[in-house]
Design a protein around this motif. Structure first.
Motif, PDB file in Angstrom:
ATOM      1  N   ALA A 275       0.833  -1.212   0.000  1.00 40.15           N
ATOM      2  CA  ALA A 275       0.000   0.000   0.000  1.00 40.15           C
ATOM      3  C   ALA A 275       0.862   1.254   0.000  1.00 40.15           C
ATOM      4  N   LYS A 276       1.998   1.239   0.702  1.00 45.12           N
ATOM      5  CA  LYS A 276       2.900   2.394   0.723  1.00 45.12           C
ATOM      6  C   LYS A 276       3.421   2.697  -0.682  1.00 45.12           C
ATOM      7  N   LEU A 277       3.785   1.638  -1.414  1.00 52.94           N
ATOM      8  CA  LEU A 277       4.269   1.820  -2.783  1.00 52.94           C
ATOM      9  C   LEU A 277       3.177   2.408  -3.676  1.00 52.94           C
ATOM     10  N   SER A 284      -5.334   5.601  -6.090  1.00 53.46           N
ATOM     11  CA  SER A 284      -6.471   5.974  -5.249  1.00 53.46           C
ATOM     12  C   SER A 284      -6.677   4.973  -4.118  1.00 53.46           C
ATOM     13  N   THR A 285      -7.388   5.436  -3.095  1.00 50.03           N
ATOM     14  CA  THR A 285      -7.693   4.563  -1.951  1.00 50.03           C
ATOM     15  C   THR A 285      -8.484   3.337  -2.392  1.00 50.03           C
ATOM     16  N   GLU A 286      -9.465   3.542  -3.312  1.00 47.38           N
ATOM     17  CA  GLU A 286     -10.306   2.443  -3.780  1.00 47.38           C
ATOM     18  C   GLU A 286      -9.471   1.360  -4.452  1.00 47.38           C
ATOM     19  N   LYS A 287      -8.483   1.806  -5.272  1.00 45.96           N
ATOM     20  CA  LYS A 287      -7.643   0.850  -5.980  1.00 45.96           C
ATOM     21  C   LYS A 287      -6.768   0.069  -4.982  1.00 45.96           C
ATOM     22  N   ILE A 288      -6.225   0.789  -4.011  1.00 47.27           N
ATOM     23  CA  ILE A 288      -5.377   0.123  -3.012  1.00 47.27           C
ATOM     24  C   ILE A 288      -6.188  -0.909  -2.210  1.00 47.27           C
ATOM     25  N   GLU A 298      -7.447   2.131   7.423  1.00 46.49           N
ATOM     26  CA  GLU A 298      -6.064   1.659   7.508  1.00 46.49           C
ATOM     27  C   GLU A 298      -5.183   2.345   6.461  1.00 46.49           C
ATOM     28  N   ILE A 299      -5.709   2.532   5.266  1.00 49.70           N
ATOM     29  CA  ILE A 299      -4.936   3.190   4.195  1.00 49.70           C
ATOM     30  C   ILE A 299      -4.676   4.640   4.535  1.00 49.70           C
ATOM     31  N   ASN A 300      -5.664   5.326   5.113  1.00 58.22           N
ATOM     32  CA  ASN A 300      -5.492   6.710   5.534  1.00 58.22           C
ATOM     33  C   ASN A 300      -4.428   6.838   6.616  1.00 58.22           C
ATOM     34  N   GLU A 301      -4.397   5.864   7.548  1.00 60.66           N
ATOM     35  CA  GLU A 301      -3.366   5.900   8.590  1.00 60.66           C
ATOM     36  C   GLU A 301      -1.987   5.715   7.973  1.00 60.66           C
ATOM     37  N   ILE A 302      -1.880   4.827   6.986  1.00 56.12           N
ATOM     38  CA  ILE A 302      -0.592   4.615   6.326  1.00 56.12           C
ATOM     39  C   ILE A 302      -0.144   5.882   5.595  1.00 56.12           C
ATOM     40  N   ALA A 303      -1.103   6.547   4.951  1.00 55.66           N
ATOM     41  CA  ALA A 303      -0.796   7.785   4.223  1.00 55.66           C
ATOM     42  C   ALA A 303      -0.286   8.854   5.169  1.00 55.66           C
TER      43      ALA A 303
END
Length: 307
Positions: A275-277, A284-288, A298-303
């Motif tokens: 997800a970081k890559l 986009s978040t949806e694609k990840i 979880e993706i927002n926290e990683i961002a």
């Protein structure tokens, strides 16, 4: 110090109820047990060994076997420890007595009633819990109406009788109280209530036993205690085996769960790195989410951690 026979011993039970000299005690107890149904005026002890149906069949030996003046055949058993299929065992005993009534040649199957009474110093889970007395009869399943009086089994689970001496309301309850606690008495209760308890006290007083009878009684107590010790050892061994097996299974299950958890955590870390890559590439978040299975939170926290 207790001074009365332990009725749960084989010799003690038969000494109280299974002799000609104490026959009136058995008659009195049976009349109190079946109060309001019938009255036994006399009875005759029968052969306690029921011969098998063939030469190779095993004999069935009862504690007490008798026939009443009305022709009812009665089996009385004292069982001190629980055993598997005890209900079926009692049914087998009762059925054998019925079958042995058969007559060769012409016979119209006119059988005499057979009652089996089981004193149980244990709890059988197949019987209603919390209930002292359970009567089993042949009855219609839907309406409960008796269809035959030729077979009846009465189970008395003594552990469920919890009344004190002053709480006993009738002679049947007094009998149960005495039999359950007799080997702890220093005096026999209910002497003023019914003369039968005075005779019971005389019959079961250890101080009146002859040397020969005392030896028989002590042998019976020893056998009972040995059986109890074997029973307790079997339970202890079973528990220890169960704990050992449970520990081994627990370790195996723990290792398996640990491996599964470790594998899942490794997969999660791989998805986080992926997800970081993808975030670095501007995906986009949806694609990840589609590629990693991570939630939007979880993706927002990683961002945020990347920034």
């Amino acid at each position: 110090m207790a001074q009365f026979i332990n009725p749960f011993s084989d010799w003690g039970f038969k000494h109280i109820f299974g002799r000609e000299i104490s026959k009136d005690l058995l008659i009195c107890f049976l009349n109190d047990l079946f109060a309001g149904e019938f009255v036994i005026k006399s009875l005759a002890f029968g052969n306690k060994e029921q011969i098998g149906l063939s030469k190779d069949s095993r004999e069935v030996i009862f504690d007490i076997y008798c026939t009443t003046d009305e022709g009812k055949e009665i089996i009385v058993e004292m069982q001190n420890r629980g055993q598997e299929h005890f209900i079926d065992r009692a049914l087998y005993y009762t059925s054998r007595v019925i079958v042995n009534q058969g007559i060769k040649g012409e016979w119209d199957y006119d059988i005499r009633p057979v009652y089996t009474i089981c004193f149980m110093n244990f709890v059988d889970p197949l019987l209603p819990l919390g209930k002292l007395r359970t009567d089993m009869i042949l009855a219609d399943k839907d309406n409960g109406k008796m269809v035959s009086d030729k077979i009846r089994m009465v189970y008395l689970m003594l552990p469920f009788f919890e009344k004190t001496e002053t709480e006993c309301e009738n002679d049947f309850e007094r009998w149960i109280f005495v039999l359950k606690n007799m080997n702890t008495f220093e005096r026999m209760p209910f002497l003023a209530k019914n003369a039968v308890f005075k005779k019971l006290a005389e019959i079961s007083d250890l101080r009146t036993l002859s040397k020969k009878d005392m030896d028989k009684y002590e042998d019976s107590i020893r056998i009972m205690r040995d059986a109890y010790a074997t029973y307790k050892y079997a339970i202890k061994t079973g528990l220890e085996d169960g704990r050992k097996q449970g520990l081994e299974e627990g370790m195996a299950q723990g290792m398996e769960k640990g491996m599964e958890k470790g594998k899942a955590e490794a997969e999660r870390q791989k998805n986080i790195e992926f997800a970081k890559l993808m975030l670095s590439d501007g995906d986009s978040t949806e694609k990840i989410q589609r590629y990693t299975g991570l939630t939007a939170e979880e993706i927002n926290e990683i961002a945020q951690s990347l920034h």
